[in-house]
Design an enzyme around this catalytic site. Sequence first.
Site, PDB file in Angstrom:
ATOM      1  N   HIS A 119       7.799  35.659   9.077  1.00  0.00           N
ATOM      2  CA  HIS A 119       7.478  34.301   8.649  1.00  0.00           C
ATOM      3  C   HIS A 119       6.109  33.750   9.203  1.00  0.00           C
ATOM      4  CE1 HIS A 119       7.876  30.708   5.982  1.00  0.00           C
ATOM      5  NE2 HIS A 119       7.974  30.042   7.212  1.00  0.00           N
TER       6      HIS A 119
ATOM      7  N   ASP B 105       7.145  37.787   3.114  1.00  0.00           N
ATOM      8  CA  ASP B 105       7.457  36.762   3.908  1.00  0.00           C
ATOM      9  C   ASP B 105       8.944  36.058   3.910  1.00  0.00           C
ATOM     10  OD1 ASP B 105       7.942  33.852   4.465  1.00  0.00           O
ATOM     11  OD2 ASP B 105       5.680  33.627   4.038  1.00  0.00           O
TER      12      ASP B 105
ATOM     13  N   SER C 197       4.351  27.341   7.954  1.00  0.00           N
ATOM     14  CA  SER C 197       5.538  27.338   7.007  1.00  0.00           C
ATOM     15  C   SER C 197       5.274  25.778   6.400  1.00  0.00           C
ATOM     16  CB  SER C 197       6.825  27.254   7.571  1.00  0.00           C
ATOM     17  OG  SER C 197       7.646  27.303   6.818  1.00  0.00           O
TER      18      SER C 197
END
Length: 432
Positions: free
Chosen positions: A378, A313, A211
Amino acid sequence: MEKSEIYQKVQKAERSRGCFTYRRTSDYIKNGMTLLVVIGIIFTTKTANAQYSQPSDDPQKIDLTLLRGASEIGAVCLDGSAPAFHFSRGFGSGADNWLVHLEGGGLCNTMKSCSERKQSPIGSSKFMEKMGFGGILSSNSSKNPEFYNWNKIKVRYCDGAFFSGTRTGEYEYNTTGQLFFRGQLIWDAVMVELMELGIYNAKQAFLTGCSAGGLATLIHCDSFAELFTPGKVNVKCLSDAGFFIDEKDISGGRTIRSFFHGVVKFQGMVASLNKACVSELKPFTGSLSQCLFPQNFVKNIKAPVFLVNPSYDALQIENVLLPPSAYDYWAKCTKDIAQCSPSQLYKLHAFRDSMLKVLRQYKGKKNIGMFIDSCFAHCQTDSDKWHLHSPRINNKTIAEAVGDWYFNRKRVHYINNCRYPCNPTCSNKVWE
Ligand SMILES: *[C@@H]1O[C@H](CO)[C@@H](O)[C@H](O)[C@H]1NC(C)=O
Ligand SMILES: *[C@@H]1O[C@H](CO)[C@@H](O)[C@H](O)[C@H]1NC(C)=O
Ligand SMILES: *[C@@H]1O[C@H](CO)[C@@H](O)[C@H](O)[C@H]1NC(C)=O
């Protein structure tokens, strides 16, 4: 290796980024010390907290190590507390191999949002605790077949700007006390600390992150690689869910672009961004924050890079595809793709198409590996989605695909060429 040699390596890496003099001098003049003395402080003050944890399986939590000396050079979290990491020592055939993982956690681009983060583990080490090591950080070979016995470091994220802010001042916001934007100095201090831990002896080195940590990995990949003797060490980088695309939101607005522009400006990130990208865009004033989008600078990274990203995502759907005004209407769909209406799903497919279009520029690029699944997810490398419950492409788990690429066993450009819900190995877990 002598401290001065370590210092020179870090300094060289700094110089190559071109922001050394500008940033350093102001900080060191302020502290009234020379750089060498300052680096020395990091070494001498850290010996007090040197009881690093033993290799362990995921349930065992890894101790937090505070970089106390780092504060002396101004490398501090948003609230002024010391930056920190967790270290698990390698063993057996992994004893000379090093994996560094950068923690993620969004960004902050205003006094208010940064001041709020200050009250949490992503803005202050006062709130950080021990942490379990999962996925690519696991010491269990059945969960992490390729890297389980490596030295592993998880660097905590407490600056809100991808370890890249360069503002040197101290700021006040209402009555909550001081705020600092020192991400780049945190990165520098961590590198010095890793040198001292022995990373300079690495045979293999791997910078990874998820991330915001995945984006930070791309930003810092080359400066990490420059810590090592060229050609002698296998140095590569893995960005998981860090490939944020410069896409319009569903109302035609530029939500993510203004978000990114905000953080680059607010935290003073330009000096840390990819130099080649910045000089290309220099003529277009105000556009330098475009160099925070991986699609504009991954091609300039010299070290080999692997991109893991789900094309659905969950975080990008919320933060790139949606303007804040759409959050309520989309609330169910952004948490659980199975709850999306046909028209919402249509927009998600279009988002996936945009991501694949951007990724097409890496077709035929030998240095760039990819695992782009059609899952709703994610981060996929820091949990059992890495291997034990990984989505598969070409019948490979993410861990196997990354291993094949890292150890040069084969070229890996794996992209699910079909839309959700085509891949039955996706877990498409409900997103919290
Ligand atoms: C100061 O800002 C913080 C973060 O936005 C907020 O939680 C707090 O209530 C504010 N305090 C005052 C006195 O305005
Ligand atoms: C490693 O993980 C596997 C799969 O979850 C588990 O069965 C095994 O007990 C773990 N090994 C150790 C040493 O904890
Ligand atoms: C996929 O890989 C697994 C091992 O990871 C193997 O057992 C299985 O037979 C493979 N399936 C196919 C269709 O090749």
